[in-house]
Every structure is written in structure tokens, then in C-alpha cells.
Design an enzyme around this catalytic site. Structure first.
Site, PDB file in Angstrom:
ATOM      1  N   GLY A  88     -25.308   4.358 -12.529  1.00 27.12           N
ATOM      2  CA  GLY A  88     -24.225   3.736 -13.294  1.00 27.12           C
ATOM      3  C   GLY A  88     -24.537   2.336 -13.768  1.00 27.12           C
ATOM      4  O   GLY A  88     -25.542   2.083 -14.423  1.00 27.12           O
ATOM      5  N   GLU A  89     -23.668   1.404 -13.411  1.00 26.33           N
ATOM      6  CA  GLU A  89     -23.829   0.031 -13.895  1.00 26.33           C
ATOM      7  C   GLU A  89     -23.841  -0.980 -12.743  1.00 26.33           C
ATOM      8  O   GLU A  89     -24.783  -1.736 -12.563  1.00 26.33           O
ATOM      9  CB  GLU A  89     -22.700  -0.304 -14.883  1.00 26.33           C
ATOM     10  CG  GLU A  89     -22.739  -1.740 -15.349  1.00 26.33           C
ATOM     11  CD  GLU A  89     -21.960  -2.007 -16.619  1.00 26.33           C
ATOM     12  OE1 GLU A  89     -21.848  -1.103 -17.470  1.00 26.33           O
ATOM     13  OE2 GLU A  89     -21.469  -3.142 -16.769  1.00 26.33           O
ATOM     14  N   ASP A 120     -16.129   1.674 -13.438  1.00 25.69           N
ATOM     15  CA  ASP A 120     -15.175   0.885 -14.231  1.00 25.69           C
ATOM     16  C   ASP A 120     -14.394  -0.051 -13.303  1.00 25.69           C
ATOM     17  O   ASP A 120     -14.323  -1.256 -13.527  1.00 25.69           O
ATOM     18  CB  ASP A 120     -14.211   1.817 -14.977  1.00 25.69           C
ATOM     19  CG  ASP A 120     -14.957   2.876 -15.769  1.00 25.69           C
ATOM     20  OD1 ASP A 120     -15.591   2.514 -16.768  1.00 25.69           O
ATOM     21  OD2 ASP A 120     -14.922   4.056 -15.362  1.00 25.69           O
TER      22      ASP A 120
HETATM   23  O1  TRH Z   1     -19.705   5.122  -9.813  1.00 23.78           O
HETATM   24  P1  TRH Z   1     -20.611   4.915 -10.962  1.00 23.78           P
HETATM   25  O2  TRH Z   1     -21.351   6.077 -11.421  1.00 23.78           O
HETATM   26  O3  TRH Z   1     -19.778   4.357 -12.126  1.00 23.78           O
HETATM   27  C1  TRH Z   1     -19.875   4.429 -13.505  1.00 23.78           C
HETATM   28  C2  TRH Z   1     -18.772   5.238 -14.061  1.00 23.78           C
HETATM   29  O4  TRH Z   1     -19.194   6.580 -14.096  1.00 23.78           O
HETATM   30  C3  TRH Z   1     -18.427   4.761 -15.419  1.00 23.78           C
HETATM   31  O5  TRH Z   1     -17.533   5.593 -16.090  1.00 23.78           O
HETATM   32  C4  TRH Z   1     -19.668   4.561 -16.204  1.00 23.78           C
HETATM   33  O6  TRH Z   1     -19.335   4.081 -17.407  1.00 23.78           O
HETATM   34  C5  TRH Z   1     -20.553   3.589 -15.485  1.00 23.78           C
HETATM   35  O7  TRH Z   1     -20.909   4.103 -14.220  1.00 23.78           O
HETATM   36  C6  TRH Z   1     -21.802   3.242 -16.237  1.00 23.78           C
HETATM   37  O8  TRH Z   1     -21.683   3.768 -10.617  1.00 23.78           O
HETATM   38  P2  TRH Z   1     -21.599   2.183 -10.453  1.00 23.78           P
HETATM   39  O9  TRH Z   1     -21.403   1.519 -11.772  1.00 23.78           O
HETATM   40  O10 TRH Z   1     -22.773   1.800  -9.710  1.00 23.78           O
HETATM   41  O11 TRH Z   1     -20.315   1.921  -9.590  1.00 23.78           O
HETATM   42  C7  TRH Z   1     -20.233   2.179  -8.229  1.00 23.78           C
HETATM   43  C8  TRH Z   1     -19.404   1.130  -7.552  1.00 23.78           C
HETATM   44  O12 TRH Z   1     -19.093   1.554  -6.234  1.00 23.78           O
HETATM   45  C9  TRH Z   1     -20.125  -0.198  -7.422  1.00 23.78           C
HETATM   46  O13 TRH Z   1     -19.197  -1.262  -7.613  1.00 23.78           O
HETATM   47  C10 TRH Z   1     -20.595  -0.203  -5.973  1.00 23.78           C
HETATM   48  C11 TRH Z   1     -19.476   0.524  -5.322  1.00 23.78           C
HETATM   49  N1  TRH Z   1     -19.747   1.132  -4.005  1.00 23.78           N
HETATM   50  C12 TRH Z   1     -19.223   0.510  -2.895  1.00 23.78           C
HETATM   51  O14 TRH Z   1     -18.590  -0.548  -2.997  1.00 23.78           O
HETATM   52  N2  TRH Z   1     -19.416   1.088  -1.675  1.00 23.78           N
HETATM   53  C13 TRH Z   1     -20.121   2.235  -1.521  1.00 23.78           C
HETATM   54  O15 TRH Z   1     -20.262   2.719  -0.370  1.00 23.78           O
HETATM   55  C14 TRH Z   1     -20.667   2.846  -2.673  1.00 23.78           C
HETATM   56  C15 TRH Z   1     -21.479   4.109  -2.534  1.00 23.78           C
HETATM   57  C16 TRH Z   1     -20.464   2.273  -3.911  1.00 23.78           C
END
Ligand code: TRH
Length: 411
Positions: A303-304, A31
Site C-alpha cells: 500500500g502506502e 486511507d
Molecule cells: O492497508 P493498505 O493496503 O492500504 C491501502 C488501501 O488499500 C488504500 O485504499 C490504497 O489506496 C492504499 O493502500 C495505497 O496498506 P497501507 O497503506 O500500508 O496501510 C496499512 C496501515 O495499517 C498503515 O498505517 C500501518 C497500519 N498497521 C498498523 O498500524 N498495525 C498493524 O498491525 C498493521 C498490520 C498495519
């Protein structure tokens, strides 16, 4: 249609300069990851003055290390991604009850108000929006889905039940009838540059705390939820002749990997088992997260936002979709795979489907190694396909520009 070399407009009309983005962190990083990325791009590429309201600053901090979680109002730098100019975003703590500064000092809503993922704005803020002349352009930025209904719902208005306000639904998506995907201008040029320059890669490896792996090693990144298929794949990679270097950020797979290893794996440590070396990399900011994916010859994402970034990385990926209790995620995954596998040979399409079924728990964990073998056999085709897919997606207008264009029509 914007291209990589298109100049950045940076000329929002004065009636659209100021933006409020409201983010309710439900769990994990997605999010806030999406809201932070949008805020940065609005500021860097469109010259917007952005106020980002976040109810959980602690979850935001890993993505924005300069954030002071004790501070209710602060400005943070956006960093430079793509060709935009690095600038600043104002971050406000979103408290319940809503107390923006002081109850005596009413808050003026911005020109555009983004309610991320239907997070429900504070009632007092909605009343302030209704009292403002003109009322702000009000957008609900929804979750990404490849399902067909998205095109029919994108941009639909929803009148407020009591107040003279209209909210518009803005859906990210994979075709021109949707709001598109977040994509910074110049991102692909930065990626190609990184891929072409071993010194840039070596410098990034150093910052991660490791030397580049030996030539001939396959580098994989794994960013996933708890996953019973993972230990099966670790067994398989450890037993192969081809060396594998697996980059693991500190996330929800940590415990199962440590259980598989039989020892702790803090960030900065590397442990080898057979042909597999697991490197615990630190959590990096979003700009470096792209670089991490660019190191991978295949990326496991979730996730997204990371799912979208893996597509911009133009390499094969495996998506761990966010599990939903009602099983809706299976339909969403199907909808995406139906689009993604278009144009692949039947064998490669089957391999993509089977690897996703195993990785997402739709088939027993024991199927994972078999699915991976078939996937790997199709790899040359999957690599060409990932690049083609990325190039096609780039023809679409990026979400941030589409949002700005949409808001202009509401003035
Ligand atoms: O963390 P996520 O699983 O997020 C979500 C939430 O669970 C949310 O509630 C749900 O609705 C959604 O997924 C579909 O996965 P996501 O979306 O990939 O987000 C991770 C973020 O973290 C993304 O912006 C990348 C960032 N990130 C970094 O910037 N550095 C890192 O080292 C890592 C591992 C991730």
C-alpha cells in the site's frame, strides 16, 4: 531544514489552529492509516485541534483500539510517537447524508480542511466553507507516487466550479518539489534507541506474545495482499539451513499461509516447518507497527503508509504495491524502483527489480525463490543502501510541516 533535534514549533497561528480531515475508507487500512497519522502529528507536534471525519469507524478501530465504533462524536488519544506531546483528536462519524450534529445546528468548518485522496466533501459542508469568512484553506491530500509528473502538479490550485473556493492539490513525494513524506520528529532517535536496547526489544516481543527468536535467526515481517509468490518463498525458507522467524499480522495473506501450513494460525500461535517458524502476531497500533518493522531484518510491506514506514525503518524491504485494474501500479512501481535503485551496483539493482517483479506478480510465482536468492546475495549492499536512502529522505521536510508551511502562505 528540520532535523531530529529541532525543537517542535507547536505555534500555529490562530487562523490555522483548527483542522478538519475527511477520510473515506475505500478498503484496507491505508486511507485511514494516512489520515490518522497526519491527525496525530498535527495535534502532537503543531498543537492543532483536529476533527477527523471517518465514514467507516470499524476499519479505523484496529489502528485505534480505544475508538468506540458506536459513537458518532468522541475524543481519542493520539499516543506519543517521536518527541511530540501525546494529546487528543476528535473523531466524528461521517454519515451520508451528512448530518454533523443536528440539521438545526449548522457546522462551522475549520480553518483548514483536508479532503483525503479526493474523497469529495459533502455539498452542505462545501456551502458552509464558502459562507465562512475567511474561507478555509482547502487541501486535497493525494496518494503517494514517485512518478515525475507529481512535482509539476503539487500545490496547484483548482477553483470550485460554482462556489468562491479554491482547493489545492498536495502530493506526497520523494523530493523537495513535492509535499514530502509523513515522518514524526524524533522517530529515528526512537528507532535507534530501540535497536540499541535488547530489553526494549524483549519487552516488545513479550507484548506480541512471543520470546525473542534464537540468535542467528533472520526475522522477517510480511504485510501483503494475496500473493501467489508467498507459498514459494515459504517452501524456500522452510528448506534452508538458516532459521527464519516470519512475523505475520492478521491480513489478506492469512488464508494462503494457513493453506500452506494445512492448519489454522490464529494470532498468538507459532507453527514451525523445517527452518521456518511462522508467528501470527496481533494487529498493533501504528506506534507498535514501527517497532514490528524495527524487529525485521527485512520487511515485506504494501500500500502506502507501511511502505513509507519500511523506508524509515532503514532496513531492506519489498513492496507489494496496491494493485490497480488498469495496470497503473506497474508504472508507479517502476517509477519508485528507478529512484530507489539509483546508486546500487548493477547486480543489486537487478536483484531489487526481480524480487519486486516476482512479489508483485509481474513474473511467474516460480521466479520468486530465484529472485530471493539473488536479493539475499546482495543483502550487505542493500542494507547499507537502505540506511543511506533513509538518511537522504530525512533531509526532506516532513509532509506535516510542509503542509502547515503551505497553509501559512494561503492566509
Ligand atoms: O492497508 P493498505 O493496503 O492500504 C491501502 C488501501 O488499500 C488504500 O485504499 C490504497 O489506496 C492504499 O493502500 C495505497 O496498506 P497501507 O497503506 O500500508 O496501510 C496499512 C496501515 O495499517 C498503515 O498505517 C500501518 C497500519 N498497521 C498498523 O498500524 N498495525 C498493524 O498491525 C498493521 C498490520 C498495519
Amino acid at each position: 531544514m528540520p532535523t531530529e533535534s529541532a525543537p517542535i514549533a507547536n505555534t500555529l497561528p490562530s487562523a490555522l489552529r483548527r483542522w478538519d480531515i475527511f477520510c473515506n475508507v475505500i478498503d484496507n487500512f491505508g486511507d485511514i492509516g494516512v489520515c490518522w497519522r497526519l491527525a496525530r502529528q498535527l495535534a502532537n507536534e503543531h498543537g492543532a485541534s483536529v476533527r477527523l471525519w471517518v465514514d467507516d469507524l470499524a476499519s479505523f478501530r484496529p489502528l485505534c483500539p480505544e475508538l468506540d465504533v458506536a459513537c458518532d462524536a468522541q475524543t481519542v488519544s493520539t499516543g506519543q510517537a517521536g518527541v511530540g506531546r501525546a494529546t487528543q483528536v476528535e473523531v466524528r462519524r461521517w454519515t451520508t447524508p451528512f448530518s454533523p450534529v443536528s440539521p438545526l445546528l449548522p457546522l462551522e468548518p475549520s480553518d483548514v480542511v483536508i479532503e483525503a485522496f479526493a474523497c469529495r466533501l459533502p455539498e452542505s459542508y462545501e456551502r458552509a466553507m464558502a459562507a465562512r469568512q475567511p474561507a478555509p484553506v482547502w487541501i486535497n491530500l493525494d496518494y503517494l507516487s514517485a512518478e515525475n509528473w507529481v512535482a509539476g502538479c503539487h500545490a496547484l490550485p483548482s477553483p470550485h466550479p460554482r462556489l468562491p473556493l479554491t482547493k489545492y492539490f498536495f502530493y506526497p513525494g520523494f523530493n523537495a518539489k513535492t509535499g514530502g513524506l509523513l515522518h514524526e520528529h524524533g522517530l529515528d532517535a526512537a528507532r535507534q534507541n530501540f535497536k540499541a536496547e535488547p530489553e526494549q526489544q524483549a519487552e516488545f516481543w513479550r507484548r506480541l506474545g512471543f520470546a525473542p527468536p534464537d540468535p542467528g535467526t533472520q526475522t522477517l515481517t510480511v504485510f501483503a495482499y494475496e500473493n501467489p509468490a508467498l507459498p514459494r518463498l515459504l517452501d524456500m525458507w522452510a528448506g534452508e539451513t538458516t532459521p527464519t522467524c516470519l512475523l505475520l499480522p492478521p491480513t489478506r495473506t492469512q488464508a494462503s499461509v494457513e493453506a500452506w501450513l494445512g492448519e489454522g494460525l490464529p494470532p498468538g500461535r507459532a507453527i514451525r516447518r523445517g527452518a521456518l517458524e511462522i508467528r501470527a502476531v496481533p494487529f498493533v497500533d501504528q506506534i507498535d507497527f514501527d517497532r514490528l518493522l524495527w524487529l525485521g531484518s527485512a520487511n515485506f510491506v504494501r500500500g502506502e503508509d507501511s511502505f513509507v514506514r519500511a523506508q524509515w525503518a532503514a532496513t531492506p524491504f519489498v513492496w507489494h504495491i496496491y494493485p490497480q485494474e488498469d495496470g497503473a501500479h506497474q508504472v508507479k512501481l517502476e517509477a519508485f524502483l528507478a529512484r530507489y535503485t539509483e546508486g546500487l551496483s548493477p547486480a543489486a539493482a537487478r536483484a531489487v527489480r526481480e524480487v519486486h517483479a516476482a512479489w508483485n506478480g509481474f513474473t511467474p510465482p516460480d521466479e520468486a525463490a530465484k529472485a530471493w536468492h539473488a536479493w539475499r546475495a546482495a543483502r550487505p549492499e542493500l542494507e547499507a543502501h537502505a540506511l543511506r536512502w533513509q538518511k537522504n529522505l530525512q533531509k526532506q521536510e516532513d509532509l506535516c510541516s510542509a503542509l502547515v508551511r503551505f497553509c501559512r502562505t494561503k492566509l
